[in-house]
Write an enzyme that holds these catalytic residues in place. Structure first.
Site, PDB file in Angstrom:
ATOM      1  N   HIS A  33     -36.957  10.390 -27.358  1.00 15.43           N
ATOM      2  CA  HIS A  33     -36.641  10.238 -28.773  1.00 15.43           C
ATOM      3  C   HIS A  33     -35.744   9.039 -29.027  1.00 15.43           C
ATOM      4  O   HIS A  33     -35.751   8.483 -30.112  1.00 15.43           O
ATOM      5  CB  HIS A  33     -36.007  11.521 -29.307  1.00 15.43           C
ATOM      6  CG  HIS A  33     -36.994  12.639 -29.318  1.00 15.43           C
ATOM      7  ND1 HIS A  33     -37.981  12.727 -30.262  1.00 15.43           N
ATOM      8  CD2 HIS A  33     -37.196  13.651 -28.460  1.00 15.43           C
ATOM      9  CE1 HIS A  33     -38.734  13.763 -29.996  1.00 15.43           C
ATOM     10  NE2 HIS A  33     -38.287  14.354 -28.907  1.00 15.43           N
ATOM     11  N   ARG A  61     -61.222  -3.455 -33.545  1.00 17.22           N
ATOM     12  CA  ARG A  61     -62.173  -3.916 -32.521  1.00 17.22           C
ATOM     13  C   ARG A  61     -62.356  -2.801 -31.489  1.00 17.22           C
ATOM     14  O   ARG A  61     -61.684  -2.780 -30.456  1.00 17.22           O
ATOM     15  CB  ARG A  61     -61.644  -5.181 -31.846  1.00 17.22           C
ATOM     16  CG  ARG A  61     -61.655  -6.425 -32.728  1.00 17.22           C
ATOM     17  CD  ARG A  61     -61.161  -7.641 -31.952  1.00 17.22           C
ATOM     18  NE  ARG A  61     -61.579  -8.888 -32.561  1.00 17.22           N
ATOM     19  CZ  ARG A  61     -60.805  -9.669 -33.313  1.00 17.22           C
ATOM     20  NH1 ARG A  61     -59.558  -9.333 -33.568  1.00 17.22           N
ATOM     21  NH2 ARG A  61     -61.275 -10.810 -33.799  1.00 17.22           N
ATOM     22  N   ARG A  92     -65.118  -1.282 -36.378  1.00 19.01           N
ATOM     23  CA  ARG A  92     -66.293  -2.054 -35.988  1.00 19.01           C
ATOM     24  C   ARG A  92     -66.883  -1.418 -34.741  1.00 19.01           C
ATOM     25  O   ARG A  92     -66.159  -1.178 -33.771  1.00 19.01           O
ATOM     26  CB  ARG A  92     -65.911  -3.505 -35.700  1.00 19.01           C
ATOM     27  CG  ARG A  92     -67.096  -4.259 -35.099  1.00 19.01           C
ATOM     28  CD  ARG A  92     -66.835  -5.707 -34.895  1.00 19.01           C
ATOM     29  NE  ARG A  92     -65.995  -5.959 -33.736  1.00 19.01           N
ATOM     30  CZ  ARG A  92     -65.568  -7.159 -33.410  1.00 19.01           C
ATOM     31  NH1 ARG A  92     -65.858  -8.201 -34.165  1.00 19.01           N
ATOM     32  NH2 ARG A  92     -64.827  -7.342 -32.340  1.00 19.01           N
ATOM     33  N   GLU A  97     -71.693 -13.105 -39.167  1.00 19.86           N
ATOM     34  CA  GLU A  97     -71.192 -14.046 -38.167  1.00 19.86           C
ATOM     35  C   GLU A  97     -72.318 -14.863 -37.518  1.00 19.86           C
ATOM     36  O   GLU A  97     -72.102 -15.506 -36.496  1.00 19.86           O
ATOM     37  CB  GLU A  97     -70.299 -13.363 -37.124  1.00 19.86           C
ATOM     38  CG  GLU A  97     -70.779 -12.044 -36.613  1.00 19.86           C
ATOM     39  CD  GLU A  97     -69.761 -11.304 -35.750  1.00 19.86           C
ATOM     40  OE1 GLU A  97     -68.711 -11.834 -35.410  1.00 19.86           O
ATOM     41  OE2 GLU A  97     -70.071 -10.149 -35.400  1.00 19.86           O
ATOM     42  N   ASN A 105     -64.969 -16.571 -36.521  1.00 17.96           N
ATOM     43  CA  ASN A 105     -64.884 -17.089 -35.147  1.00 17.96           C
ATOM     44  C   ASN A 105     -66.285 -17.333 -34.603  1.00 17.96           C
ATOM     45  O   ASN A 105     -66.594 -18.407 -34.082  1.00 17.96           O
ATOM     46  CB  ASN A 105     -64.161 -16.096 -34.233  1.00 17.96           C
ATOM     47  CG  ASN A 105     -62.850 -15.631 -34.811  1.00 17.96           C
ATOM     48  OD1 ASN A 105     -62.245 -16.328 -35.610  1.00 17.96           O
ATOM     49  ND2 ASN A 105     -62.405 -14.449 -34.428  1.00 17.96           N
ATOM     50  N   ASP A 106     -67.137 -16.322 -34.737  1.00 24.25           N
ATOM     51  CA  ASP A 106     -68.502 -16.489 -34.249  1.00 24.25           C
ATOM     52  C   ASP A 106     -69.341 -17.322 -35.199  1.00 24.25           C
ATOM     53  O   ASP A 106     -70.164 -18.119 -34.761  1.00 24.25           O
ATOM     54  CB  ASP A 106     -69.151 -15.120 -34.004  1.00 24.25           C
ATOM     55  CG  ASP A 106     -68.732 -14.550 -32.660  1.00 24.25           C
ATOM     56  OD1 ASP A 106     -68.740 -15.313 -31.678  1.00 24.25           O
ATOM     57  OD2 ASP A 106     -68.372 -13.363 -32.598  1.00 24.25           O
ATOM     58  N   ARG A 135     -66.927 -21.088 -28.503  1.00 23.39           N
ATOM     59  CA  ARG A 135     -65.524 -20.809 -28.868  1.00 23.39           C
ATOM     60  C   ARG A 135     -64.624 -20.654 -27.643  1.00 23.39           C
ATOM     61  O   ARG A 135     -63.402 -20.670 -27.756  1.00 23.39           O
ATOM     62  CB  ARG A 135     -65.437 -19.570 -29.785  1.00 23.39           C
ATOM     63  CG  ARG A 135     -65.871 -18.280 -29.137  1.00 23.39           C
ATOM     64  CD  ARG A 135     -66.021 -17.157 -30.161  1.00 23.39           C
ATOM     65  NE  ARG A 135     -64.835 -16.309 -30.261  1.00 23.39           N
ATOM     66  CZ  ARG A 135     -64.830 -15.130 -30.876  1.00 23.39           C
ATOM     67  NH1 ARG A 135     -65.907 -14.662 -31.459  1.00 23.39           N
ATOM     68  NH2 ARG A 135     -63.746 -14.397 -30.917  1.00 23.39           N
ATOM     69  N   CYS A 145     -62.668 -11.435 -41.746  1.00 25.32           N
ATOM     70  CA  CYS A 145     -61.810 -10.870 -40.698  1.00 25.32           C
ATOM     71  C   CYS A 145     -61.687 -11.782 -39.482  1.00 25.32           C
ATOM     72  O   CYS A 145     -61.017 -11.448 -38.521  1.00 25.32           O
ATOM     73  CB  CYS A 145     -62.291  -9.476 -40.290  1.00 25.32           C
ATOM     74  SG  CYS A 145     -63.915  -9.478 -39.538  1.00 25.32           S
TER      75      CYS A 145
HETATM   76  C1  PEP Z   1     -65.304 -13.102 -35.465  1.00 24.65           C
HETATM   77  O1  PEP Z   1     -66.261 -13.419 -34.776  1.00 24.65           O
HETATM   78  O2  PEP Z   1     -64.774 -13.841 -36.321  1.00 24.65           O
HETATM   79  C2  PEP Z   1     -64.691 -11.765 -35.306  1.00 24.65           C
HETATM   80  C3  PEP Z   1     -63.784 -11.308 -36.148  1.00 24.65           C
HETATM   81  O3  PEP Z   1     -65.061 -11.017 -34.231  1.00 24.65           O
HETATM   82  P1  PEP Z   1     -64.554 -11.296 -32.731  1.00 24.65           P
HETATM   83  O4  PEP Z   1     -63.507 -12.375 -32.806  1.00 24.65           O
HETATM   84  O5  PEP Z   1     -64.056 -10.019 -32.202  1.00 24.65           O
HETATM   85  O6  PEP Z   1     -65.810 -11.762 -32.080  1.00 24.65           O
HETATM   86 MG    MG Z   2     -67.342 -11.937 -33.645  1.00 25.22          MG
END
Ligand code: PEP
Ligand code: MG
Length: 547
Positions: free
Chosen positions: A188, A295, A331, A430, A453-454, A464, A501
């Site tokens: 605690h 994720r 997701r 994506e 990102n993708d 990436r 995201c």
């Molecule tokens: C993305 O591709 O932008 C994404 C949020 O998923 P991850 O980075 O987990 O591939």
């Molecule tokens: Mg992705």
């Protein structure tokens, strides 16, 4: 300078003098008594006094650290009143004809030993609670008062271990940090430190005497280190981090609880991205409006075999309950490419980023997919869950997914298991293909969330993972920005909402642009939420569009 290492239970930096906290140990003597019944009634008085103190501590803790952290003092009241404990004390007094102090100390030792030998860590942790209530009853028997911190200035409290009642009795204004030689991460004290948001480190082999007392020290809750009499360069470096942390905290305090609304009244949801339940503390601290991307593949990556439905259900339920009605977008499994788990036995591929990954695995291994969907749907009865599917390239995929979701819902209905029948379904955008058919996809789902990102990797044809391509990587490439506009427009045309995201969502230089595009949500790492809120509050979207 001496550096001690331990296990950090709360991040942060504290710089100040060490205060070695030592308990007022009760030296208990065994004495013979004639009138055992009088001794038993002394024990009953002490018990009542202890319960009265615990009630007051509970009230104090509710005000200072909130109801859930205060619950321990309710639990302690039950322990003081525990039949087995009372029976043991009375038995020792009667059969041995001894004083109440001795009988209480003896019982406390026996019970603490019993708990500390238990297999489960949780019960082992309860040994400290037994010692704590025993000490309290002994104090009540001898009429001793409660300990506190005798210092004019705020200090780093260093102790062997700290009982919850000791930490709550301490004047919070005077505590910069907790450092203990013993204690568990689930104790605690750790929980209270987290709730008080002060750095705390346990398991530190630091001397509890004049060697430490009163000396200047740095507690680094990021590294789990305590620097006693730090060198000047270390002190300067840590002071800098401390200042940055304090600036962040000040920002946090000012912006917490505020709505994400622009000067001209446009609202946006700011949600958090998480990888596991450990991130939930940060989500709450940073005042996220929900979780925009959980994720879930991290559950699979952290396991040696397929996580079971029950294991997953417990995790999703915990997240949904912690978020207490706020949206949690889970997701589904996005394994493959850079995220590999051996037990999936995925084929070696020439081009893993373009290979068997994410939804492609789920659709080719429906049993894995169904286990996850069942777990998510069952957890949806405990909060506000949405499901999101990664790496979509076609309407047909979405229809297949929806069919499988319907099958699971039917199975749950047949089994009489409750779930959210209105659960929102969304997809990640994506791939360039998904952008081009966004209108068709939007007809099928409740929402879009752009994985920039993708999307950037596939649009610009830049891996990436490949650092040597950084010079070519332009996250503000006009192709991406135009796609982002196309996506949100397509969503809105068909009554769906749209968010971002991917990492780009946290790019403060684009916040105004995202608002102008009409995005409904940005989901970012917890630490980025308040800086974005600040920008939102300072933006006039109509004026920005005219520029
Ligand atoms: C993305 O591709 O932008 C994404 C949020 O998923 P991850 O980075 O987990 O591939
Ligand atoms: Mg992705």
């Amino acid at each position: 300078m001496i550096v001690y290492e331990g296990k950090a239970v709360f991040e942060g930096i504290a710089i100040g003098k060490i205060y070695v906290y030592t308990k007022v140990e009760q030296a208990v003597k065994r004495t013979k008594v004639e009138d055992t019944e009088a001794e038993i009634s002394r024990y009953a008085d002490a018990r009542n006094k202890a319960i009265e103190q615990l009630k007051q501590l509970y009230e104090k803790a509710v005000k200072e650290v909130g109801e859930s952290s205060a619950e321990i003092f309710e639990a302690h009241q039950l322990m003081v009143d525990d039949e087995d404990y009372i029976e043991s004390v009375e038995h020792i007094i009667r059969t041995e004809g001894v004083n109440a102090e001795y009988a209480v100390a003896q019982t406390g030792d026996n019970f603490a030993k019993m708990f500390s030998e238990m297999e489960e860590e949780y019960f082992r942790g309860r040994a400290a609670d037994i010692k704590d209530i025993t000490e309290r009853i002994l104090n009540a028997l001898s009429g001793a008062g409660a300990g506190g911190i005798e210092s004019e200035e705020p200090v780093i409290v260093v102790a062997d271990d700290l009982a919850p009642s000791e930490t709550v009795q301490m004047d919070k204004e005077k505590i910069l940090s907790f450092v203990t030689v013993h204690g568990s991460a689930n104790s605690h004290t750790s929980i209270l430190a987290k709730t008080m948001s002060i750095p705390a480190i346990i398991g530190v082999q630091i001397p509890l005497n004049e060697e430490s007392n009163g000396k200047l020290a740095i507690v680094d809750g990021f590294e789990g280190k305590v620097y006693v009499e730090p060198d000047a360069d270390i002190l300067a470096a840590k002071k800098k981090i401390l200042m940055q942390e304090e600036e962040k905290k000040a920002l946090l305090q000012r912006l917490k609880g505020k709505e994400n609304v622009t000067l001209d009244g446009q609202k946006i949801n700011l949600y958090a991205n998480i990888g596991n339940t450990k991130d939930l503390g940060l989500v709450l601290q940073n005042d996220a409006g929900g979780i925009g991307l959980f994720r879930s593949e991290f559950i699979y990556l952290g396991s040696d075999s397929y996580p079971t439905e029950e294991e997953q259900f417990a995790i999703y339920k915990q997240v949904a309950q912690t978020m207490a009605g706020k949206k949690v977008i889970i997701r589904t499994l996005d394994i493959g490419a850079d995220k590999q788990a051996d037990y999936f036995e995925l084929p070696k591929e020439e081009n893993p980023a373009m290979g068997l990954r994410a939804i492609r695995i789920c659709l080719t291994r429906p049993e894995v997919f169904k286990t996850q969907l069942r777990a998510i749907l069952r957890a949806s009865a405990f909060g506000k869950i949405s499901i999101m599917f990664p790496m979509i390239i076609s309407v047909d995929e979405v229809r297949q997914i929806k069919k499988i979701v319907e099958e699971i819902k039917q199975e749950l209905d047949d089994a009489g298991i409750t779930y959210d029948k209105e659960i929102e379904l969304g997809i990640m955008i994506e791939t360039p293909a998904a952008v081009m058919i966004a209108d068709d996809l939007a007809e099928e789902v409740d929402f879009f969330s752009v994985g920039t990102n993708d999307l950037t990797q596939y649009t610009l044809a830049i891996d990436r993972q490949n650092q040597s391509l950084d010079a070519f990587y332009d996250s503000h490439h006009p192709a991406i920005l135009r796609m982002l506009q196309m996506i949100v427009d397509a969503a809105h045309r068909h009554g769906a909402w749209a968010g971002i995201c991917g990492e780009l969502g946290a790019d403060l230089s684009l916040t105004k642009e995202f608002l102008a595009m009409g995005y409904d949500e940005l989901s970012v790492s917890p630490g980025s939420i308040l800086p974005i809120r600040k920008t939102v509050l300072e933006t006039n979207v109509a004026e920005y569009k005219q520029q």
